[in-house]
Design an enzyme around this catalytic site. Sequence first.
Site, mmCIF file in Angstrom:
data_model
loop_
_atom_site.group_PDB
_atom_site.id
_atom_site.type_symbol
_atom_site.label_atom_id
_atom_site.label_comp_id
_atom_site.label_asym_id
_atom_site.label_seq_id
_atom_site.Cartn_x
_atom_site.Cartn_y
_atom_site.Cartn_z
ATOM 1 N N LYS A 108 -16.005 -10.325 6.591
ATOM 2 C CA LYS A 108 -14.902 -11.127 6.060
ATOM 3 C C LYS A 108 -15.395 -12.495 5.587
ATOM 4 O O LYS A 108 -14.766 -13.140 4.754
ATOM 5 C CB LYS A 108 -13.809 -11.321 7.118
ATOM 6 C CG LYS A 108 -13.189 -10.015 7.595
ATOM 7 C CD LYS A 108 -11.907 -9.677 6.904
ATOM 8 C CE LYS A 108 -11.308 -8.406 7.462
ATOM 9 N NZ LYS A 108 -10.514 -7.650 6.500
ATOM 10 N N GLU A 143 2.247 1.710 -3.371
ATOM 11 C CA GLU A 143 1.223 2.225 -4.295
ATOM 12 C C GLU A 143 0.980 3.726 -4.055
ATOM 13 O O GLU A 143 0.857 4.506 -5.002
ATOM 14 C CB GLU A 143 -0.080 1.428 -4.085
ATOM 15 C CG GLU A 143 -1.160 1.744 -5.103
ATOM 16 C CD GLU A 143 -2.441 0.930 -4.870
ATOM 17 O OE1 GLU A 143 -2.423 -0.030 -4.077
ATOM 18 O OE2 GLU A 143 -3.459 1.293 -5.479
ATOM 19 N N GLU A 173 0.830 -1.207 0.000
ATOM 20 C CA GLU A 173 0.000 0.000 0.000
ATOM 21 C C GLU A 173 0.872 1.268 0.000
ATOM 22 O O GLU A 173 0.590 2.226 -0.730
ATOM 23 C CB GLU A 173 -0.910 -0.009 1.234
ATOM 24 C CG GLU A 173 -2.291 0.539 0.966
ATOM 25 C CD GLU A 173 -3.274 0.133 2.053
ATOM 26 O OE1 GLU A 173 -4.245 -0.556 1.725
ATOM 27 O OE2 GLU A 173 -3.060 0.490 3.230
ATOM 28 N N GLU A 223 -16.408 -11.706 2.221
ATOM 29 C CA GLU A 223 -15.216 -11.375 1.434
ATOM 30 C C GLU A 223 -14.478 -12.636 0.981
ATOM 31 O O GLU A 223 -14.000 -12.709 -0.161
ATOM 32 C CB GLU A 223 -14.271 -10.500 2.274
ATOM 33 C CG GLU A 223 -13.038 -10.044 1.505
ATOM 34 C CD GLU A 223 -11.980 -9.423 2.403
ATOM 35 O OE1 GLU A 223 -11.838 -9.861 3.563
ATOM 36 O OE2 GLU A 223 -11.282 -8.505 1.955
ATOM 37 N N CYS A 245 -8.758 -2.322 3.302
ATOM 38 C CA CYS A 245 -8.688 -3.474 4.213
ATOM 39 C C CYS A 245 -10.050 -3.961 4.661
ATOM 40 O O CYS A 245 -10.172 -5.070 5.157
ATOM 41 C CB CYS A 245 -7.921 -3.097 5.480
ATOM 42 S SG CYS A 245 -6.264 -2.609 5.147
ATOM 43 N N CYS A 296 -12.042 -2.024 13.532
ATOM 44 C CA CYS A 296 -12.340 -3.447 13.759
ATOM 45 C C CYS A 296 -12.545 -3.782 15.244
ATOM 46 O O CYS A 296 -13.189 -4.783 15.563
ATOM 47 C CB CYS A 296 -11.227 -4.310 13.200
ATOM 48 S SG CYS A 296 -10.997 -4.066 11.433
ATOM 49 N N SER A 317 -7.174 1.614 -3.025
ATOM 50 C CA SER A 317 -5.946 0.869 -3.303
ATOM 51 C C SER A 317 -6.332 -0.486 -3.885
ATOM 52 O O SER A 317 -7.371 -1.046 -3.541
ATOM 53 C CB SER A 317 -5.179 0.676 -1.993
ATOM 54 O OG SER A 317 -4.315 -0.423 -2.098
ATOM 55 N N GLU A 370 -13.227 -12.276 -7.178
ATOM 56 C CA GLU A 370 -12.097 -11.430 -7.612
ATOM 57 C C GLU A 370 -10.857 -11.672 -6.764
ATOM 58 O O GLU A 370 -9.752 -11.313 -7.158
ATOM 59 C CB GLU A 370 -12.439 -9.931 -7.492
ATOM 60 C CG GLU A 370 -13.712 -9.467 -8.150
ATOM 61 C CD GLU A 370 -14.954 -9.835 -7.361
ATOM 62 O OE1 GLU A 370 -15.917 -10.225 -8.015
ATOM 63 O OE2 GLU A 370 -14.946 -9.760 -6.130
HETATM 64 FE FE1 SF4 Z 1 -14.559 -3.401 8.311
HETATM 65 FE FE2 SF4 Z 1 -15.846 -3.751 10.596
HETATM 66 FE FE3 SF4 Z 1 -14.875 -5.865 9.310
HETATM 67 FE FE4 SF4 Z 1 -13.203 -4.150 10.504
HETATM 68 S S1 SF4 Z 1 -14.706 -5.457 11.511
HETATM 69 S S2 SF4 Z 1 -12.976 -5.004 8.460
HETATM 70 S S3 SF4 Z 1 -14.248 -2.192 10.204
HETATM 71 S S4 SF4 Z 1 -16.511 -4.511 8.591
#
Ligand code: SF4
Length: 581
Positions: free
Chosen positions: A365, A289, A286, A368, A306, A510, A326, A373
């Site tokens: 996540k 970049e 990062e 994700e 992130c 987080c 990014s 991708e």
């Molecule tokens: Fe984003 Fe919340 Fe997950 Fe952290 S805990 S990556 S701020 S959604």
Amino acid sequence: MANITLNNVKLQVADGITVLEAARANGVNIPTLCHMDMADIKMINKVGTCRVCMVEVVNPNGSSWLAPACATDIWDGMVINTNTPRAIKARRTMVELFISNHPKDCLACERNRNCELQDLAADLNIRDDRYAGKMSKHTKDTSSRSLIRDPEKCVLCRRCETMCNEVQTVGVYSAVNRGLETTIGTAFDFPMLDTACTFCGQCISVCPTGALTQISNIGEVWSEINNPDKVVIVQTAPAVRVALGEEFNMPVGTRVTGKMVAALRRLGFDHVYDTDFAADLTIMEEAHELIDRVKNGGTLPMLTSCCPAWVKFIEHQFPTLLDIPSSCKSPHEMFGAIAKTYLAEKLGVDPGKMVVVSIMPCVAKKYEAAREELANDGNANVDYVLTTREMASMLREAGINFNSLPDEDFDKVMGESSGASVIFGTTGGVIEAAVRTAASWLGGETIKNVDFKELRGMEGIREATVKAGEVELKIGIAHGLGNARTLLENIRDGKCQYHAIEIMACPGGCVGGGGQPFYGNDRTIIAARAKSLYAEDEAKQVRCSHENAEIKALYAEFLEKPGSHKAHELLHTQYVKRDKL
Ligand code: SF4
């Protein structure tokens, strides 16, 4: 000031506050259910729908009436009784009515022993199901990778709606229908997967019952651990170590890194690594970049990438700005990509037999990990994501006495981390870590003062200018998606200019993630977790990502240099324009 009489005690309280606020300020407890107070962001769910906070207000002629404490302002001379038989009976009746329309499968409910409806029923000494009768019938939504909606457990408090619409400005939920049919639903009853939901999980954090819960992957992870043909690797995000202890009655903010590592080994994971290692790797890519964009006329500002909920938010809400984030994958995805290549070779393990599990503070996540991708050659970098709460649940299931575990270290090769990576878990931490490395590289040597305190804090939107070599970097920071929206609108409309911006979807970053132990919307808990991360950073010998010896070895042996062809292949991604619905 106003003079009031509260439970026969004469008091002076601030003018313009509610009965609930006056009572709480004077140590008098009035139960609530729909009420949700987020004073720090001037947001409140003051809908008064549940009527659980009823109190008795006495008129000058001696007659009295019932009023909801959360939605009734005090006045000079007001006489309030919070614990009369009439007030208590009204509250009990309301809770009995909620229970009459509730599935009552508490033993099998994710929120068993951690449910506000259970607590209210216990506190009000409810021992019978007095109002048996017709019940609402709704279908569970299990369409997404991240969360389950079970409308039959919904008490229509509308906290999720306030969080989603007012705080996060995502706007997925609204109340629909009437009477027994009433539910909090999506537009056109779309499955959650097909909506603009970011899966940040903040609706789960504020739901008082089991109506909104995370999708559990505990069963799959147990199967992989017990499969002798698989090598199961686990990684843990920084925010987990400062919150997991709360699940085992430790003081808020206790850092349990060593016990967490020991616990994961005892659960049967073959290797225990640190996502912080990959946070350092993220900074290498990062910062490279950012410098490239600044020096070579690239698109500015560069937004950190992130947070998968934030990424999904920009994809749905600001599709014309998709060239500014990014291209770096998030740290746990980078970890998975390196684990299934570099680490697999070092360990002599067939990547096809390697399973990567992430322990995260985050329910987004989970979504994700399944994004196409992010895969390499069609294979996901991360196979399963468990939240902090799920990890605690596995430990209880396995009968592991967490509090008495010894402290153990992460495994080597991908277990070393700098102080910069630790603060990824709190708002402002990612950009501070990037600035430490960018400033060092631009200045030609590692900077002496790595504490960029101007980037820290809990205000929703912050900005600061920091010196990086000869360059003055203008930095923006937002946490919470409503704040992110404000910042992005300003950028789109050309009202502000930054070199780099950090955005995190959850309050405080987080540490306040949707997969963390429930914190009752108490922002002091988020701040305590963040403080603990900064303390770990300060105690580290190596505080800049580019000084991490294992990261240096990774580039020397495998990736060559930041931004290399191989790094791009494994560690970078692209974004997808998505509809608002
Ligand atoms: Fe984003 Fe919340 Fe997950 Fe952290 S805990 S990556 S701020 S959604």
